[in-house]
Enzyme design. Structure first.
Site, PDB file in Angstrom:
ATOM      1  N   THR A  29     -16.800  20.411 -71.395  1.00 21.51           N
ATOM      2  CA  THR A  29     -16.422  19.277 -72.241  1.00 21.51           C
ATOM      3  C   THR A  29     -16.837  17.967 -71.608  1.00 21.51           C
ATOM      4  O   THR A  29     -17.420  17.092 -72.262  1.00 21.51           O
ATOM      5  CB  THR A  29     -14.899  19.276 -72.458  1.00 21.51           C
ATOM      6  OG1 THR A  29     -14.503  20.521 -73.031  1.00 21.51           O
ATOM      7  CG2 THR A  29     -14.478  18.141 -73.372  1.00 21.51           C
ATOM      8  N   THR A  30     -16.551  17.814 -70.310  1.00 15.61           N
ATOM      9  CA  THR A  30     -16.870  16.577 -69.598  1.00 15.61           C
ATOM     10  C   THR A  30     -18.370  16.342 -69.528  1.00 15.61           C
ATOM     11  O   THR A  30     -18.825  15.203 -69.415  1.00 15.61           O
ATOM     12  CB  THR A  30     -16.270  16.616 -68.178  1.00 15.61           C
ATOM     13  OG1 THR A  30     -14.902  17.009 -68.267  1.00 15.61           O
ATOM     14  CG2 THR A  30     -16.349  15.272 -67.494  1.00 15.61           C
TER      15      THR A  30
ATOM     16  N   TYR B 124     -13.408  24.955 -85.043  1.00 13.48           N
ATOM     17  CA  TYR B 124     -13.690  24.621 -86.433  1.00 13.48           C
ATOM     18  C   TYR B 124     -13.417  25.783 -87.385  1.00 13.48           C
ATOM     19  O   TYR B 124     -12.488  25.723 -88.181  1.00 13.48           O
ATOM     20  CB  TYR B 124     -15.128  24.101 -86.630  1.00 13.48           C
ATOM     21  CG  TYR B 124     -15.354  23.636 -88.050  1.00 13.48           C
ATOM     22  CD1 TYR B 124     -14.729  22.484 -88.520  1.00 13.48           C
ATOM     23  CD2 TYR B 124     -16.150  24.352 -88.935  1.00 13.48           C
ATOM     24  CE1 TYR B 124     -14.892  22.070 -89.831  1.00 13.48           C
ATOM     25  CE2 TYR B 124     -16.315  23.945 -90.237  1.00 13.48           C
ATOM     26  CZ  TYR B 124     -15.690  22.809 -90.686  1.00 13.48           C
ATOM     27  OH  TYR B 124     -15.851  22.406 -91.980  1.00 13.48           O
TER      28      TYR B 124
ATOM     29  N   TYR C  99     -11.734  29.670 -71.729  1.00 14.83           N
ATOM     30  CA  TYR C  99     -11.357  28.256 -71.701  1.00 14.83           C
ATOM     31  C   TYR C  99     -10.448  27.983 -72.888  1.00 14.83           C
ATOM     32  O   TYR C  99     -10.883  28.046 -74.038  1.00 14.83           O
ATOM     33  CB  TYR C  99     -12.627  27.406 -71.748  1.00 14.83           C
ATOM     34  CG  TYR C  99     -12.438  25.908 -71.709  1.00 14.83           C
ATOM     35  CD1 TYR C  99     -11.222  25.308 -71.394  1.00 14.83           C
ATOM     36  CD2 TYR C  99     -13.511  25.061 -71.980  1.00 14.83           C
ATOM     37  CE1 TYR C  99     -11.079  23.938 -71.360  1.00 14.83           C
ATOM     38  CE2 TYR C  99     -13.383  23.682 -71.940  1.00 14.83           C
ATOM     39  CZ  TYR C  99     -12.164  23.126 -71.637  1.00 14.83           C
ATOM     40  OH  TYR C  99     -12.026  21.760 -71.608  1.00 14.83           O
TER      41      TYR C  99
ATOM     42  N   ARG D  41      -8.530  20.434 -78.605  1.00 19.79           N
ATOM     43  CA  ARG D  41      -9.907  20.193 -79.055  1.00 19.79           C
ATOM     44  C   ARG D  41     -10.391  21.240 -80.054  1.00 19.79           C
ATOM     45  O   ARG D  41     -11.180  20.922 -80.941  1.00 19.79           O
ATOM     46  CB  ARG D  41     -10.862  20.166 -77.847  1.00 19.79           C
ATOM     47  CG  ARG D  41     -10.799  18.889 -77.038  1.00 19.79           C
ATOM     48  CD  ARG D  41     -11.851  18.901 -75.936  1.00 19.79           C
ATOM     49  NE  ARG D  41     -11.834  17.677 -75.160  1.00 19.79           N
ATOM     50  CZ  ARG D  41     -12.620  16.614 -75.396  1.00 19.79           C
ATOM     51  NH1 ARG D  41     -13.471  16.630 -76.393  1.00 19.79           N
ATOM     52  NH2 ARG D  41     -12.541  15.550 -74.615  1.00 19.79           N
TER      53      ARG D  41
ATOM     54  N   LYS E 152      -9.323  29.138 -67.828  1.00 21.04           N
ATOM     55  CA  LYS E 152      -9.048  27.719 -67.609  1.00 21.04           C
ATOM     56  C   LYS E 152      -8.001  27.332 -68.637  1.00 21.04           C
ATOM     57  O   LYS E 152      -8.283  27.300 -69.834  1.00 21.04           O
ATOM     58  CB  LYS E 152     -10.319  26.876 -67.770  1.00 21.04           C
ATOM     59  CG  LYS E 152     -10.061  25.378 -67.627  1.00 21.04           C
ATOM     60  CD  LYS E 152     -11.298  24.555 -67.937  1.00 21.04           C
ATOM     61  CE  LYS E 152     -10.967  23.066 -67.879  1.00 21.04           C
ATOM     62  NZ  LYS E 152     -12.120  22.214 -68.267  1.00 21.04           N
TER      63      LYS E 152
ATOM     64  N   ILE F  32      -9.976  23.145 -62.568  1.00 22.39           N
ATOM     65  CA  ILE F  32     -11.276  22.615 -62.995  1.00 22.39           C
ATOM     66  C   ILE F  32     -10.990  21.184 -63.396  1.00 22.39           C
ATOM     67  O   ILE F  32     -10.333  20.924 -64.401  1.00 22.39           O
ATOM     68  CB  ILE F  32     -11.887  23.445 -64.134  1.00 22.39           C
ATOM     69  CG1 ILE F  32     -12.237  24.839 -63.610  1.00 22.39           C
ATOM     70  CG2 ILE F  32     -13.148  22.756 -64.676  1.00 22.39           C
ATOM     71  CD1 ILE F  32     -12.799  25.788 -64.663  1.00 22.39           C
TER      72      ILE F  32
END
Length: 291
Positions: free
Chosen positions: A45-46, A108, A134, A139, A162, A204
């Site tokens: 994401t980052t 989505y 993850y 999100r 994560k 993380i």
């Protein structure tokens, strides 16, 4: 099977006006390695992977793997909401020599818990590289429940999750149910030590982009069972963490790194540069943290 213990940095992807800024990326990788980071996560994401082309992502992953040269594990994000595409792309990244794959929950179109089980088992069956699931429901709109992770954690290729649900009760239950099957890694900088106190094996981290040695030392103390000193470091870190998430990640952390001279403050739409009010706040928090 453990990929790393301690602190892995969820790396930003430096951009310039033409694409990925590999000159800055090389310097930034060296900065992380010189500060003793335990692992590196590319294209999460980052790393703004959602706005990168597949060619850019493959080049970025390949660059990181080759530059790091096995000094620490390199974990590469390969998740999407199309299981078939995750399999295809994960095989490409596997061929580059990634140490593990970070696979986010489908977003989505979403899915049921049974869908999550089938999704992860399908990907795990298709590759030999270890998988870090993850979970970031804010999100993706999908939450890996503790019982669901226990179901998939028995697969030989699923090594960890994560956990970025932000729900400490859920995190503790995931740790309890998955003991002996797979590891739980904190995905929230503000919950690192509390999670490790219950058995998580590290974090993380977004904050370690900026202060890698500090976050690494904090997790090292927690791994040794020195939760008194680790907790003191967590409390010192938390105001900065709030600042680094005052706008959508990675907007604030890219600003912070640009102030330190490691990258240009360039994001890709729909992300926009941090506001003046928030940049002033980040400046103050970084100065307070250093001093």
């Amino acid at each position: 099977m453990s990929i790393f213990k301690g602190c892995a940095t969820a790396l930003v992807t430096p951009f310039d006006e033409t694409g990925v800024d590999f000159y800055s990326f090389e310097r930034f990788l060296d900065f992380q390695l010189e500060n003793g980071i335990d692992a590196l996560v590319v294209l999460g994401t980052t790393g703004e992977s959602a706005t990168m082309t597949e060619e850019e992502k493959i080049r970025t992953a390949d660059f990181a793997i080759k530059h790091v040269r096995g000094r620490v594990p390199v974990i590469v994000g390969t998740g999407s909401n199309n299981t078939r595409e995750v399999v295809r792309y994960s095989r490409i990244i596997e061929s580059l020599g990634a140490d593990a794959l970070l696979v986010v929950t489908p977003f989505y179109n979403k899915c049921t818990q049974n869908g999550l089980i089938e999704h992860y088992l399908t990907v795990a069956d298709a590759v030999k590289t270890p998988i870090v699931c993850y979970n970031v429901p804010t999100r993706t709109g999908v939450n890996i429940l503790p019982e669901t992770f226990r179901t998939i954690a028995g697969h030989k290729n699923i090594c960890a999750i994560k956990e970025a649900s932000g729900n400490i009760e859920q995190i503790s239950e995931t740790i309890r149910l998955s003991q002996g099957l797979a590891e739980v890694i904190s995905g929230d900088d503000g919950l690192t030590v509390p999670s490790m106190c219950m058995g998580a094996t590290g974090v993380i981290s977004v904050a370690s982009n900026v202060f890698p040695s500090f976050v690494r030392e904090m997790t090292a103390l927690a791994l040794k069972g020195d939760f008194d000193n680790a907790s003191k470091m967590q409390l010192k870190l938390n105001p900065l963490v709030k600042g680094l998430f005052c706008e959508v990640n990675p907007i604030p952390v890219k600003y912070a790194l640009s102030k330190l001279g490691y990258i240009k403050n360039i994001l890709r739409l729909p992300l926009t540069p941090v506001t003046k009010a928030d940049s002033d706040k980040i400046d103050t928090l970084m100065n307070d943290f250093i001093n």
